[in-house]
Design a protein around this motif. Structure first.
Motif, PDB file in Angstrom:
ATOM      1  N   CYS A 146     -71.779  27.345 -17.139  1.00  0.00           N
ATOM      2  CA  CYS A 146     -70.377  26.696 -16.839  1.00  0.00           C
ATOM      3  C   CYS A 146     -69.387  27.632 -17.598  1.00  0.00           C
ATOM      4  O   CYS A 146     -68.165  27.531 -16.878  1.00  0.00           O
ATOM      5  N   LYS A 147     -69.448  27.288 -18.510  1.00  0.00           N
ATOM      6  CA  LYS A 147     -68.628  27.632 -19.866  1.00  0.00           C
ATOM      7  C   LYS A 147     -68.203  28.474 -20.193  1.00  0.00           C
ATOM      8  O   LYS A 147     -67.161  29.552 -19.904  1.00  0.00           O
ATOM      9  N   GLN A 148     -69.124  29.752 -19.380  1.00  0.00           N
ATOM     10  CA  GLN A 148     -68.997  31.208 -19.315  1.00  0.00           C
ATOM     11  C   GLN A 148     -67.534  31.411 -18.116  1.00  0.00           C
ATOM     12  O   GLN A 148     -67.542  32.258 -18.448  1.00  0.00           O
ATOM     13  N   VAL A 149     -67.723  31.183 -17.606  1.00  0.00           N
ATOM     14  CA  VAL A 149     -67.766  31.346 -15.894  1.00  0.00           C
ATOM     15  C   VAL A 149     -66.149  30.628 -15.813  1.00  0.00           C
ATOM     16  O   VAL A 149     -65.305  31.805 -15.556  1.00  0.00           O
ATOM     17  N   ASN A 150     -66.207  29.845 -17.000  1.00  0.00           N
ATOM     18  CA  ASN A 150     -64.542  28.985 -16.976  1.00  0.00           C
ATOM     19  C   ASN A 150     -64.858  28.162 -18.107  1.00  0.00           C
ATOM     20  O   ASN A 150     -65.460  27.415 -18.736  1.00  0.00           O
ATOM     21  N   PRO A 151     -64.373  28.883 -19.135  1.00  0.00           N
ATOM     22  CA  PRO A 151     -64.345  28.529 -20.685  1.00  0.00           C
ATOM     23  C   PRO A 151     -63.357  26.874 -21.092  1.00  0.00           C
ATOM     24  O   PRO A 151     -62.975  26.202 -21.630  1.00  0.00           O
ATOM     25  N   ARG A 152     -62.446  26.849 -20.123  1.00  0.00           N
ATOM     26  CA  ARG A 152     -61.892  25.898 -19.921  1.00  0.00           C
ATOM     27  C   ARG A 152     -62.149  24.613 -19.440  1.00  0.00           C
ATOM     28  O   ARG A 152     -62.210  23.342 -19.049  1.00  0.00           O
ATOM     29  N   VAL A 153     -63.671  24.398 -18.287  1.00  0.00           N
ATOM     30  CA  VAL A 153     -63.741  23.902 -17.547  1.00  0.00           C
ATOM     31  C   VAL A 153     -64.597  22.142 -18.817  1.00  0.00           C
ATOM     32  O   VAL A 153     -65.094  22.920 -20.000  1.00  0.00           O
ATOM     33  N   MET A 154     -64.351  21.388 -18.588  1.00  0.00           N
ATOM     34  CA  MET A 154     -64.951  20.152 -19.370  1.00  0.00           C
ATOM     35  C   MET A 154     -66.476  19.748 -19.372  1.00  0.00           C
ATOM     36  O   MET A 154     -66.719  19.670 -17.977  1.00  0.00           O
ATOM     37  N   THR A 155     -66.772  20.053 -20.097  1.00  0.00           N
ATOM     38  CA  THR A 155     -68.225  19.913 -19.618  1.00  0.00           C
ATOM     39  C   THR A 155     -69.515  18.649 -19.949  1.00  0.00           C
ATOM     40  O   THR A 155     -68.898  18.010 -21.114  1.00  0.00           O
ATOM     41  N   VAL A 156     -70.536  17.611 -19.003  1.00  0.00           N
ATOM     42  CA  VAL A 156     -70.721  16.219 -19.754  1.00  0.00           C
ATOM     43  C   VAL A 156     -72.082  16.288 -19.292  1.00  0.00           C
ATOM     44  O   VAL A 156     -72.877  17.193 -18.082  1.00  0.00           O
ATOM     45  N   MET A 157     -72.974  15.374 -20.035  1.00  0.00           N
ATOM     46  CA  MET A 157     -74.337  15.671 -19.718  1.00  0.00           C
ATOM     47  C   MET A 157     -74.934  14.050 -19.468  1.00  0.00           C
ATOM     48  O   MET A 157     -74.685  13.597 -20.684  1.00  0.00           O
ATOM     49  N   GLY A 158     -75.533  13.673 -18.485  1.00  0.00           N
ATOM     50  CA  GLY A 158     -75.757  12.635 -18.319  1.00  0.00           C
ATOM     51  C   GLY A 158     -77.352  12.979 -17.289  1.00  0.00           C
ATOM     52  O   GLY A 158     -77.683  13.668 -17.855  1.00  0.00           O
ATOM     53  N   GLY A 159     -78.242  11.487 -17.980  1.00  0.00           N
ATOM     54  CA  GLY A 159     -79.223  11.013 -17.070  1.00  0.00           C
ATOM     55  C   GLY A 159     -80.147  10.895 -18.306  1.00  0.00           C
ATOM     56  O   GLY A 159     -79.915  10.474 -19.579  1.00  0.00           O
TER      57      GLY A 159
END
Length: 118
Positions: free
Chosen positions: A101-114
């Motif tokens: 996701c960061k490679q495709v769009n370096p500006r995107v905010m990412t979170v992980m949950g579960g």
């Protein structure tokens, strides 16, 4: 219409309806935050092999994974991506999803949950 959020289920959630992220997406959509869902387990269902110890190993083609995520990111153009990590054995795949996701769009905010992430 651009989605503000894209929720991605773990590639290890094969043949399992991603109920948790569907509920979160519904909540966000009803409150005016357009949210898309990418159930990665759907794309990789029925791809198992047994290792020498008889344990099931998942076969996830990295190029195919990149292509699926890249397509979803280009269509949805989210500002935030949430990745659901339900299984410890799938943690490395979920980290890979975040990296893609960061490679495709370096500006995107990412979170992980579960369950595993928490």
């Amino acid at each position: 219409m651009q989605s503000k959020c894209l929720l991605i289920s773990s590639p290890g959630e094969k043949n399992i309806f991603p109920r948790g992220i569907m509920e979160i997406a519904t909540f966000l959509n009803r409150r005016g935050c357009p949210t898309g869902v990418l159930p990665l387990g759907y794309y990789f269902s029925n791809r198992y092999t047994l290792d020498e110890g008889g344990y099931i190993q998942e076969e996830i083609d990295e190029k195919e994974l990149y292509s699926i995520i890249e397509d979803a990111m280009r269509v949805e153009d989210p500002i935030l991506v949430g990745v659901s990590n339900c299984y410890t054995k799938d943690f490395h795949n979920c980290i890979e999803v975040v990296k893609i996701c960061k490679q495709v769009n370096p500006r995107v905010m990412t979170v992980m949950g579960g369950p595993h992430a928490t």
